[in-house]
Motif scaffolding. Structure first.
Motif, PDB file in Angstrom:
ATOM      1  N   ASN A  23      -4.687   1.754   3.100  1.00 13.72           N
ATOM      2  CA  ASN A  23      -3.358   2.359   3.137  1.00 13.72           C
ATOM      3  C   ASN A  23      -3.505   3.883   3.220  1.00 13.72           C
ATOM      4  O   ASN A  23      -3.753   4.554   2.216  1.00 13.72           O
ATOM      5  CB  ASN A  23      -2.571   1.945   1.889  1.00 13.72           C
TER       6      ASN A  23
ATOM      7  N   GLY B 277       0.558   1.547  -4.261  1.00 12.63           N
ATOM      8  CA  GLY B 277       0.619   2.341  -5.483  1.00 12.63           C
ATOM      9  C   GLY B 277      -0.711   2.949  -5.876  1.00 12.63           C
ATOM     10  O   GLY B 277      -1.775   2.512  -5.447  1.00 12.63           O
TER      11      GLY B 277
ATOM     12  N   ASP C 219       0.895  -6.290  -7.362  1.00 10.99           N
ATOM     13  CA  ASP C 219       2.090  -5.781  -6.669  1.00 10.99           C
ATOM     14  C   ASP C 219       1.941  -4.291  -6.387  1.00 10.99           C
ATOM     15  O   ASP C 219       2.234  -3.818  -5.290  1.00 10.99           O
ATOM     16  CB  ASP C 219       3.358  -6.000  -7.509  1.00 10.99           C
TER      17      ASP C 219
ATOM     18  N   GLU D 228       6.340  -1.106 -11.542  1.00 11.90           N
ATOM     19  CA  GLU D 228       5.761  -2.308 -10.944  1.00 11.90           C
ATOM     20  C   GLU D 228       5.599  -3.383 -12.010  1.00 11.90           C
ATOM     21  O   GLU D 228       5.383  -3.092 -13.171  1.00 11.90           O
ATOM     22  CB  GLU D 228       4.386  -1.991 -10.336  1.00 11.90           C
TER      23      GLU D 228
ATOM     24  N   CYS E 185      -6.478   3.056  -5.146  1.00  7.30           N
ATOM     25  CA  CYS E 185      -5.421   2.478  -4.341  1.00  7.30           C
ATOM     26  C   CYS E 185      -6.069   1.565  -3.296  1.00  7.30           C
ATOM     27  O   CYS E 185      -7.293   1.430  -3.248  1.00  7.30           O
ATOM     28  CB  CYS E 185      -4.594   3.574  -3.663  1.00  7.30           C
TER      29      CYS E 185
ATOM     30  N   ASP F 150       1.529   4.448 -10.495  1.00  8.14           N
ATOM     31  CA  ASP F 150       2.375   3.282 -10.304  1.00  8.14           C
ATOM     32  C   ASP F 150       2.001   2.148 -11.246  1.00  8.14           C
ATOM     33  O   ASP F 150       2.803   1.261 -11.487  1.00  8.14           O
ATOM     34  CB  ASP F 150       2.281   2.810  -8.850  1.00  8.14           C
TER      35      ASP F 150
ATOM     36  N   SER G 251      -1.335   6.026   0.902  1.00 11.51           N
ATOM     37  CA  SER G 251      -1.805   6.000  -0.484  1.00 11.51           C
ATOM     38  C   SER G 251      -3.023   6.893  -0.656  1.00 11.51           C
ATOM     39  O   SER G 251      -3.145   7.593  -1.668  1.00 11.51           O
ATOM     40  CB  SER G 251      -2.169   4.575  -0.899  1.00 11.51           C
TER      41      SER G 251
ATOM     42  N   ASN H 112      -0.648  -3.764  -3.591  1.00  9.90           N
ATOM     43  CA  ASN H 112      -0.144  -4.192  -2.284  1.00  9.90           C
ATOM     44  C   ASN H 112       0.976  -3.301  -1.756  1.00  9.90           C
ATOM     45  O   ASN H 112       1.162  -3.200  -0.543  1.00  9.90           O
ATOM     46  CB  ASN H 112       0.314  -5.647  -2.334  1.00  9.90           C
ATOM     47  N   ARG H 113       1.691  -2.643  -2.636  1.00 14.12           N
ATOM     48  CA  ARG H 113       2.784  -1.745  -2.224  1.00 14.12           C
ATOM     49  C   ARG H 113       2.306  -0.317  -2.008  1.00 14.12           C
ATOM     50  O   ARG H 113       3.116   0.589  -1.805  1.00 14.12           O
ATOM     51  CB  ARG H 113       3.884  -1.759  -3.268  1.00 14.12           C
TER      52      ARG H 113
END
Length: 183
Positions: free
Chosen positions: A32, A14, A8, A3, A28, A156, A35, A11-12
């Motif tokens: 999510n 990770g 980022d 990353e 995290c 991540d 996650s 938001n993804r």
């Protein structure tokens, strides 16, 4: 860890290692589910135990708690315990994922002044999940350099900052009764 930055990665979905008040945490996006499952599996932590939410300010916690259940005469006491050092169990939002609250009708929350965490929470406008950076039953890492190799290969992003230098993890108390759960 491919990353480009921590926002980022967050938001993804990770898993992020970051400094807290006393130890490094793993976290995290609390919204999510995948996650959350990945984080619990990585730590080998039972979902029944629940997780902590770490925020830069109280408004970031509002979607996760049932603020209406905090009596007005207790609000000052609850807010005066922050920032840093004290994790409080507050009534949870009924729609909250059981992966966050575990088997409890409360959610563990803390407001911190750790600048890296405050910056992340400000940029995402939400808290980050917080659990110590270790496998269940092992000592938590106090620096990013002492993170377990098993954790490192599954992260991540690492915020390579410093803890606030507290000598032990946060105390956990029931916010409404004052009962100490963890010294």
């Amino acid at each position: 860890m491919n990353e480009t930055n921590v926002v980022d990665a967050f938001n993804r979905g990770g898993i992020i290692a970051y400094p807290t008040e006393a130890v490094f945490g793993l976290g995290c996006d609390p919204d999510n589910e995948e996650s959350l499952k990945r984080l619990l599996a990585l730590k080998k932590r039972s979902a029944e135990k629940g997780l902590i939410l770490l925020a830069g300010n109280y408004s970031q916690l509002l979607p996760y708690i049932d603020d209406n259940q905090i009596p007005q005469d207790m609000r000052f006491t609850v807010l005066s315990r922050w920032p840093d050092g004290i994790t409080q169990l507050l009534p949870k939002n009924k729609k909250l994922s059981p992966l966050l609250s575990g088997k409890f009708d409360t959610i563990a929350v803390r407001i911190t002044s750790q600048p890296d965490v405050v910056a992340l929470c400000k940029q995402t406008n939400k808290p980050i999940v917080s659990t110590s950076a270790n496998l269940s039953g092992q000592e938590p890492a106090k620096t990013w350099q002492t993170l377990s190799p098993l954790l490192l290969e599954n992260l991540d992003f690492i915020i390579k900052g410093e803890t606030l230098g507290h000598n032990k993890p946060s105390q956990i108390i029931n916010a409404l009764t004052g009962k100490v759960i963890r010294v």
